[in-house]
Design a protein around this motif. Sequence first.
Motif, PDB file in Angstrom:
ATOM      1  N   PHE A   1      30.159  25.614  -1.130  1.00 26.69           N
ATOM      2  CA  PHE A   1      29.322  25.907  -2.300  1.00 26.69           C
ATOM      3  C   PHE A   1      28.301  24.793  -2.472  1.00 26.69           C
ATOM      4  N   VAL A   2      27.115  25.160  -2.970  1.00 22.81           N
ATOM      5  CA  VAL A   2      26.087  24.187  -3.329  1.00 22.81           C
ATOM      6  C   VAL A   2      25.560  24.540  -4.716  1.00 22.81           C
ATOM      7  N   GLU A   3      24.913  23.571  -5.349  1.00 23.31           N
ATOM      8  CA  GLU A   3      24.300  23.826  -6.653  1.00 23.31           C
ATOM      9  C   GLU A   3      22.920  24.419  -6.444  1.00 23.31           C
TER      10      GLU A   3
ATOM     11  N   LYS B   1      20.726  24.187   5.746  1.00 23.68           N
ATOM     12  CA  LYS B   1      19.370  24.245   6.295  1.00 23.68           C
ATOM     13  C   LYS B   1      18.849  25.671   6.311  1.00 23.68           C
ATOM     14  N   GLN B   2      19.722  26.618   6.669  1.00 25.50           N
ATOM     15  CA  GLN B   2      19.320  28.028   6.681  1.00 25.50           C
ATOM     16  C   GLN B   2      18.969  28.506   5.281  1.00 25.50           C
ATOM     17  N   THR B   3      19.729  28.067   4.285  1.00 25.32           N
ATOM     18  CA  THR B   3      19.447  28.449   2.899  1.00 25.32           C
ATOM     19  C   THR B   3      18.121  27.876   2.433  1.00 25.32           C
TER      20      THR B   3
ATOM     21  N   VAL C   1      15.516  27.176   4.332  1.00 21.32           N
ATOM     22  CA  VAL C   1      14.449  27.914   5.010  1.00 21.32           C
ATOM     23  C   VAL C   1      14.206  29.250   4.330  1.00 21.32           C
ATOM     24  N   GLU C   2      15.293  29.950   3.963  1.00 24.14           N
ATOM     25  CA  GLU C   2      15.155  31.234   3.274  1.00 24.14           C
ATOM     26  C   GLU C   2      14.491  31.055   1.917  1.00 24.14           C
ATOM     27  N   ALA C   3      14.840  29.978   1.207  1.00 24.41           N
ATOM     28  CA  ALA C   3      14.227  29.719  -0.106  1.00 24.41           C
ATOM     29  C   ALA C   3      12.740  29.443   0.032  1.00 24.41           C
ATOM     30  N   GLN C   4      12.359  28.664   1.052  1.00 23.48           N
ATOM     31  CA  GLN C   4      10.941  28.383   1.272  1.00 23.48           C
ATOM     32  C   GLN C   4      10.175  29.645   1.633  1.00 23.48           C
ATOM     33  N   PHE C   5      10.810  30.509   2.430  1.00 21.70           N
ATOM     34  CA  PHE C   5      10.151  31.759   2.804  1.00 21.70           C
ATOM     35  C   PHE C   5       9.923  32.636   1.575  1.00 21.70           C
ATOM     36  N   CYS C   6      10.940  32.721   0.709  1.00 20.46           N
ATOM     37  CA  CYS C   6      10.805  33.533  -0.515  1.00 20.46           C
ATOM     38  C   CYS C   6       9.712  32.971  -1.413  1.00 20.46           C
ATOM     39  N   THR C   7       9.615  31.627  -1.484  1.00 16.96           N
ATOM     40  CA  THR C   7       8.583  31.012  -2.309  1.00 16.96           C
ATOM     41  C   THR C   7       7.200  31.324  -1.771  1.00 16.96           C
ATOM     42  N   ARG C   8       7.026  31.205  -0.438  1.00 18.63           N
ATOM     43  CA  ARG C   8       5.736  31.512   0.165  1.00 18.63           C
ATOM     44  C   ARG C   8       5.389  32.982  -0.022  1.00 18.63           C
ATOM     45  N   PHE C   9       6.392  33.852   0.113  1.00 15.99           N
ATOM     46  CA  PHE C   9       6.143  35.285  -0.062  1.00 15.99           C
ATOM     47  C   PHE C   9       5.733  35.589  -1.494  1.00 15.99           C
TER      48      PHE C   9
END
Length: 228
Positions: free
Chosen positions: A28-30, A83-85, A87-95
């Motif tokens: 788990f992460v915050e 790291k995968q999480t 990358v997914e967060a950055q992609f959602c932000t860019r989108f």
Amino acid sequence: MEGKCKQKRKYTDENRCFQEEWENKYFFVEHNGKAMCLLCQTCISQFKSSNLQHHFASSHAHMDQEVPQGAEHRTLKLKTLKKQTDVEAQFCTRFANQSQTVMLASYYVAWHIAWAKKPYSEGEVVKTCLTDVISILSPENENLQKKISGLQLSRHTIERRISNLNSDIKSQLHLQLQQCEYLIITLNESFHTQDKPQLSVFVRTVSDDCVVREELLDMMSLKDRTHG
């Protein structure tokens, strides 16, 4: 007093914080003030070890066998998931940013269509022109071509955009009237294209920093002509 129940303690009063050891222990992460599972993206609002342990034991108990606690490859697995999480967060932000930019562009097109008093269907013509211009002037710019392709300029979309712009202008005008120091109302009679009389209501406001603005407040049709 005997028999009186003790007041139940609220979770918000406990001031619980996310513990770093839960990352390696339960994966788990915050994330945004909640505990998020890196294995299935489930979010748990309360930072309680028992809640995280229950989720891990009921949904991901096999992880203790595949990557036992204390093993080096468990730490490597955790770093890979984090790291995968990210990358997914950055992609959602860019989108999301790209979607907002494309939407803003469609509002500009709708504004110019309304200003020029053109039909709503002109938006599709504008999109076709933009597509052809980009394909000729910058055929290698695939990113811009993709943005133009995602530009929503159908007749119904332009109609909604203009309606939203109209509502926003009204809200700004009402706010301006509420905050101004002085205002003057001016009435003017004019004629419609069909030679029908109409009354235009203008308002001139003076703000506290002495900025003078004049806006069209309303326009209404007259049944009879006015004199004097």
